[in-house]
Design a protein around this motif. Sequence first.
Motif, short mmCIF file in Angstrom:
data_model
loop_
_atom_site.label_atom_id
_atom_site.label_comp_id
_atom_site.label_asym_id
_atom_site.label_seq_id
_atom_site.Cartn_x
_atom_site.Cartn_y
_atom_site.Cartn_z
N ILE A 1 0.86 -1.20 0.00
CA ILE A 1 0.00 0.00 0.00
C ILE A 1 0.89 1.24 0.00
CG2 ILE A 1 -1.86 -1.16 1.25
CD1 ILE A 1 -0.98 0.43 3.75
N ASP A 2 0.32 2.31 -0.56
CA ASP A 2 0.95 3.63 -0.48
C ASP A 2 0.61 4.18 0.90
OD1 ASP A 2 1.54 6.32 -0.50
OD2 ASP A 2 0.91 6.62 -2.58
N LEU A 3 1.60 4.23 1.79
CA LEU A 3 1.34 4.58 3.19
C LEU A 3 0.80 6.00 3.33
CD1 LEU A 3 1.54 3.20 5.93
CD2 LEU A 3 3.80 4.20 6.22
N ASN A 4 1.27 6.92 2.48
CA ASN A 4 0.79 8.30 2.55
C ASN A 4 -0.71 8.37 2.25
OD1 ASN A 4 3.66 8.08 1.77
ND2 ASN A 4 3.65 10.31 2.07
N HIS A 5 -1.11 7.68 1.19
CA HIS A 5 -2.52 7.67 0.79
C HIS A 5 -3.38 6.98 1.85
CE1 HIS A 5 -6.02 7.60 -1.81
NE2 HIS A 5 -6.11 6.27 -1.64
N TRP A 6 -2.89 5.85 2.33
CA TRP A 6 -3.63 5.10 3.38
C TRP A 6 -3.81 5.94 4.62
CZ3 TRP A 6 -1.68 3.55 8.21
CH2 TRP A 6 -2.51 2.70 8.96
N LEU A 7 -2.76 6.65 5.03
CA LEU A 7 -2.82 7.44 6.25
C LEU A 7 -3.79 8.61 6.10
CD1 LEU A 7 -1.80 7.83 9.10
CD2 LEU A 7 0.12 9.15 8.20
N ALA A 8 -3.83 9.22 4.94
CA ALA A 8 -4.77 10.32 4.70
C ALA A 8 -6.21 9.83 4.84
CB ALA A 8 -4.54 10.93 3.32
N GLU A 9 -6.49 8.65 4.28
CA GLU A 9 -7.83 8.08 4.41
C GLU A 9 -8.16 7.78 5.87
OE1 GLU A 9 -7.90 4.64 1.95
OE2 GLU A 9 -8.43 5.75 0.11
N GLN A 10 -7.20 7.20 6.58
CA GLN A 10 -7.43 6.88 7.99
C GLN A 10 -7.68 8.14 8.81
OE1 GLN A 10 -7.58 3.72 9.43
NE2 GLN A 10 -7.63 3.14 7.26
N HIS A 11 -6.98 9.20 8.49
CA HIS A 11 -7.15 10.45 9.22
C HIS A 11 -8.57 10.97 9.07
CE1 HIS A 11 -6.76 14.99 9.36
NE2 HIS A 11 -6.41 14.62 10.59
N ASP A 12 -9.08 10.94 7.83
CA ASP A 12 -10.46 11.42 7.58
C ASP A 12 -11.47 10.55 8.32
OD1 ASP A 12 -9.40 13.40 6.00
OD2 ASP A 12 -9.72 12.29 4.12
N GLU A 13 -11.29 9.24 8.27
CA GLU A 13 -12.23 8.35 8.92
C GLU A 13 -12.21 8.51 10.45
OE1 GLU A 13 -11.51 4.36 7.68
OE2 GLU A 13 -11.80 4.78 5.54
N LEU A 14 -11.03 8.66 11.00
CA LEU A 14 -10.93 8.82 12.45
C LEU A 14 -11.59 10.10 12.93
CD1 LEU A 14 -7.26 7.58 12.98
CD2 LEU A 14 -9.29 6.59 14.04
#
Length: 602
Positions: free
Chosen positions: A435-448
């Motif tokens: 996975i692209d960690l930057n992209h994954w982290l951005a999604e997780q940030h929005d969901e959290l």
Amino acid sequence: MGDSSYSLLLVANDSDDVELIRELLTIKKHIFPSSLTVVSDITEATVRLKSNDYDAVLFDLALSDNDQALDTFSKFTQVTSKIPIIVLNSIEDPALSSRAVKLGAQDCLIKGSFSPDLLVRTIRHGIERQQLRAHLKETSGHLHVIAEGNVDGILFLDRDRKITYANPAAQTMFGCSSEELIGSPLGVTTLGTDKTEIDILDKDQKTRRVVEMRFSESEWKGEAVFVASLRDITRRKEAEEKYSNLFQSSVAAIVVHDQDGQIFDVNQKTEQLFEYDKTQLMSMKVQSFYATSDESRPREALSKAFSEGPSHFEVDLKSASGKVFPAEVSLSVFEVYGRKYLQSIIMDITERKRLERLKDDFIVTASHELRTPIASLQFSMENLADGTLGEMNLKQKETIVTCFRNVTRLSKITNNLLDMSKLELGGMTLKLETIDLNHWLAEQHDELKEELNNCNIALHNDTGTQSYSVACDVDMMDQVLRNYTYNAMKYAASQVSITLHVGKAPDGCISFVETQDQPFVQLGVKDDGPGIPEDRLSLLFNKFVQLDRPFGGEGYKGTGLGLVICKEIIRLHKGYLGVESNSPTGAHFYFGLPQCDVMDAK
């Protein structure tokens, strides 16, 4: 003696004898420069000795008749004890000469029968012997002072092994005065140089001491003696006995060995546990206890403990009969007389492992059995809450919402218990994807932020224009990040920060890394709450430990398994994790994953 000549005093009243000695000394003046002073009686000689320094005295026994000669000489020696005296006699009388020497004379010469060489040689030897005696006396005095102040007992023994001297320390050991000890036999049959241990009872037969004794041969006051050095080792022997009792009565097997594993000592429990007798064990190495066929592991464990200090681990061991059992091994280093040894304390944990399996089986069974009714309760409460099963008044709705929250909490506990059991028993399989960690982290940030009602969760990306990829189980990574973030929100004063950066595993982290040189991407979650006390940091990531900080974190605090689950997930991913806190300035939980590749962000 002056700088260029010897100063001699001649005590004689016969003018012919005086002139003869003058002539003989004159003949040898080139090799024995001297000045001669002549007096005719003892009184004048005594006065001269008090006012002048002489190197030697020549004393004519003919000053008195034969019956009184030695008495006169004896009185004279009392004022000349530090000056060598050469006695001159008219006739050859060995008995008289011998008695004169015992009274203090260095030598005897027969008048009229000695040559210039003999005279000079006798005087010179007398001076040298007197100087040697003075040196020995001074040395003996020093030795006496040393012996008197020595904390070890010092005894001097004659050839018959009878005590001729005992210093204060020896008197204390025997509980006797010097007068009581002197003349008594020591009672030791062999006087050797090897150390000997003896038991000493004082004269009242009440106090027992263990003494380490060593002998050497020496000289005291001109006579050959044996010197016995006594060291009181009672306390050491008592300590050794106590240690031996503890060593032998220990419920754990204790093995003393060197870095190579060669065994030097074992206790009785070791014999029982491994089914060997002590004689067999003393010829073995500890590596032979390990059930693994790979000998590198025990060697590495021994080497690490020897160089880095104590270590603790679990391993399968085997007995003489081939029985394999789980054991807990604690390795520590100790030193004896400058040489290092290792001590292995071994506990058979077969019963503990059995109980742990029973507990885990119970938890898994109970959790599985709870899942279905819990899911049913959640579904029913959702239908009640949204009005599907009919309208409810306000009080009923509030009650249902509270029940639903508690059932959700119970569901989370059950899931945590099941996840923990699966991770420990190896029942959870990784579903790796890149996975692209930057992209994954951005999604997780929005969901959290949405899940936590738009709480202040800041996202910091320190990777610049680069995007980093990692191979991971996405669901497991979601679980780790959420666990960190939910915990941080409990204690945050105003905000939580999620940070992404690249770096090496920091000191003090829990590492499952296989290759240290491999690049890692680290993700951290930090709160601005009160921080974690230093004495609590080492307890985190253990089962059922709660983050009980002094402020914040009110309400439900979970099962104490969340961080342990995070640790097991990171272990599966061969990464690292840890926590930092400078109380009271917040806490920083982090984990790192191996980097797959680096690519420019589009």
